[in-house]
Scaffold this active site. Structure first.
Site, short mmCIF file in Angstrom:
data_model
loop_
_atom_site.label_atom_id
_atom_site.label_comp_id
_atom_site.label_asym_id
_atom_site.label_seq_id
_atom_site.Cartn_x
_atom_site.Cartn_y
_atom_site.Cartn_z
N ASP A 172 43.17 65.33 -9.30
CA ASP A 172 42.33 64.24 -9.79
C ASP A 172 43.10 63.34 -10.76
O ASP A 172 42.91 62.12 -10.77
CB ASP A 172 41.08 64.80 -10.48
CG ASP A 172 40.18 65.54 -9.52
OD1 ASP A 172 40.22 65.21 -8.31
OD2 ASP A 172 39.46 66.45 -9.96
N LYS B 172 56.07 69.63 -5.59
CA LYS B 172 57.03 68.91 -4.75
C LYS B 172 56.82 67.39 -4.82
O LYS B 172 57.66 66.63 -4.36
CB LYS B 172 56.92 69.38 -3.29
CG LYS B 172 57.25 70.86 -3.11
CD LYS B 172 57.47 71.23 -1.65
CE LYS B 172 56.22 71.17 -0.80
NZ LYS B 172 55.21 72.22 -1.09
N MET C 243 30.30 67.22 -12.90
CA MET C 243 29.89 68.63 -13.08
C MET C 243 30.07 68.99 -14.55
O MET C 243 30.99 68.48 -15.20
CB MET C 243 30.83 69.58 -12.30
CG MET C 243 30.67 69.52 -10.82
SD MET C 243 29.21 70.42 -10.34
CE MET C 243 29.05 69.80 -8.68
N GLY D 236 51.72 69.29 -4.85
CA GLY D 236 51.94 70.09 -6.05
C GLY D 236 53.28 69.76 -6.70
O GLY D 236 53.64 68.60 -6.88
P1 ATP Z 1 44.01 70.55 -7.89
O1 ATP Z 1 43.10 70.97 -6.76
O2 ATP Z 1 44.55 71.68 -8.70
O3 ATP Z 1 43.45 69.46 -8.73
P2 ATP Z 1 45.58 69.41 -5.77
O4 ATP Z 1 45.93 70.56 -4.88
O5 ATP Z 1 44.55 68.46 -5.30
O6 ATP Z 1 45.30 69.91 -7.24
P3 ATP Z 1 48.40 68.98 -6.03
O7 ATP Z 1 49.00 68.49 -4.78
O8 ATP Z 1 48.57 70.42 -6.37
O9 ATP Z 1 46.86 68.54 -6.04
O10 ATP Z 1 48.95 68.15 -7.27
C1 ATP Z 1 48.71 66.76 -7.42
C2 ATP Z 1 49.89 66.12 -8.10
O11 ATP Z 1 50.04 66.71 -9.40
C3 ATP Z 1 51.22 66.35 -7.40
O12 ATP Z 1 51.43 65.40 -6.37
C4 ATP Z 1 52.18 66.19 -8.57
O13 ATP Z 1 52.35 64.82 -8.87
C5 ATP Z 1 51.41 66.82 -9.74
N1 ATP Z 1 51.74 68.25 -9.91
C6 ATP Z 1 51.02 69.32 -9.50
N2 ATP Z 1 51.64 70.47 -9.81
C7 ATP Z 1 52.78 70.13 -10.46
C8 ATP Z 1 53.86 70.86 -11.04
N3 ATP Z 1 53.89 72.19 -11.02
N4 ATP Z 1 54.87 70.15 -11.61
C9 ATP Z 1 54.85 68.80 -11.65
N5 ATP Z 1 53.86 68.06 -11.11
C10 ATP Z 1 52.84 68.70 -10.52
#
Ligand code: ATP
Length: 303
Positions: A252, A224, A11, A222
């Site tokens: 990603d 966690k 995109m 996130g």
């Molecule tokens: P997005 O849609 O924003 O790309 P997502 O919801 O698919 O993200 P998340 O689970 O939020 O993915 O985040 C992916 C990974 O990024 C987490 O497993 C962690 O390793 C890292 N991460 C995300 N937020 C944080 C944070 N606040 N602090 C440290 N690591 C983070």
């Protein structure tokens, strides 16, 4: 021969920062505008390539200026152009409006991405053969992903499916055929119809999918971290603690970097730890692809 074949979307993001959103019929002046490369497939391909993997990216760009810039972006990041098709019509674009409180409104025009059909994939199937891993997301047609899973199976190549964005119609039979299924908490809830508000709920939902045949489930959570669940074990790999400024594209960064570390021969827990670290660095920077460090930058950051 590539280490990783990513099949998915690209995109072109057109982001306007507004003081307030216009109402119907109104024209308002906006203070800032930014353009950037995005699309879940492209982001994951770029993360893996920046870390040094040989990446094939199977995608479709439009025959327009955005498509030309996309091609240049892949070339300059060392991604092979063999898998990239050029379709008539517009490239995939995402006009995005962000207001001062951070709220956003996003339009997705899939454009050329819609032409990444099962038949188009057949033209590129030799790229899948010989890869160590095929990586899929859900910004392209589910039928194309199903066909990718069948092709990869035929060649004995493992598949990682990141079911983002969530799609209720995803067929569980295909999910049980991939080596890694990697949803975030919300996607896990959509797919199972179970709550995922607490770690215990996430574990229960994950177990539900493993019972239905999913080999390795990786749930990103996130700040966690990530949870790995398979038939005989369960492992929580905590996130790296950082000051997050922009979490867009963190998922990603995690998937692309996990694919890199895993195909470089790391075991799953080590690769998850390294992917957590890569994604954590990406959330300390603004933007999506531009927030993803290269291997050299990563070494400097860790000194
Ligand atoms: P997005 O849609 O924003 O790309 P997502 O919801 O698919 O993200 P998340 O689970 O939020 O993915 O985040 C992916 C990974 O990024 C987490 O497993 C962690 O390793 C890292 N991460 C995300 N937020 C944080 C944070 N606040 N602090 C440290 N690591 C983070």
């Amino acid at each position: 021969m590539a280490d990783i074949t990513v099949i998915g979307s690209n995109m072109y993001e057109l982001t306007t920062f507004v003081d307030r959103m216009p109402v119907e019929g109104e024209t308002v002046e906006a203070p800032e505008f930014e353009m950037g490369f995005g699309g879940k497939g492209a982001n994951q391909a770029i993360a893996a390539a920046r870390l040094g993997s040989q990446v094939n990216f199977i995608t479709m760009v439009g025959r327009d200026e955005f498509g030309r810039q996309q091609l240049e972006n892949y070339r300059s990041n060392g991604i092979s152009s063999d898998g990239i098709g050029i379709a008539d019509g517009s490239s995939g674009v995402a006009p995005i409006f962000v207001d001062t409180s951070g709220d956003n409104r996003i339009l997705i025009v899939k454009g050329a991405n819609k032409q990444l059909t099962p038949a188009a994939l057949d033209d590129k199937k030799d790229l899948i053969k010989g890869s160590k891993l095929v990586v899929l997301q859900q910004e392209i047609a589910l039928e194309t992903n199903y066909h990718a899973i069948e092709l990869a199976e035929g060649y004995g190549v493992p598949v990682l499916l990141n079911p983002a964005p969530a799609n209720d119609d995803l067929n569980i039979d295909y999910v049980s055929r991939v080596a890694f299924f990697a949803p975030n908490e919300t996607e896990l809830a959509t797919l199972t119809g179970m709550p995922t508000g607490t770690l215990d709920e996430i574990k229960a939902a994950a177990r539900n999918l493993v019972r239905r045949g999913v080999g390795n489930l990786i749930v990103t959570m996130g700040g966690k971290g990530a949870l790995w669940v398979s038939a005989d074990q369960e492992l929580l790999v905590p996130a790296v603690t950082v000051e997050a400024v922009d979490t867009t594209g963190a998922g990603d960064a995690f998937i692309g970097s996990f694919a890199h570390y895993y195909t470089q021969g790391e075991d799953v827990p080590t690769a998850l730890g390294h992917a957590n670290r890569y994604a954590a660095i990406s959330v300390t920077r603004r933007g999506t692809q531009k927030a993803y460090p290269t291997a050299a930058e990563l070494n400097d950051l860790l000194l």
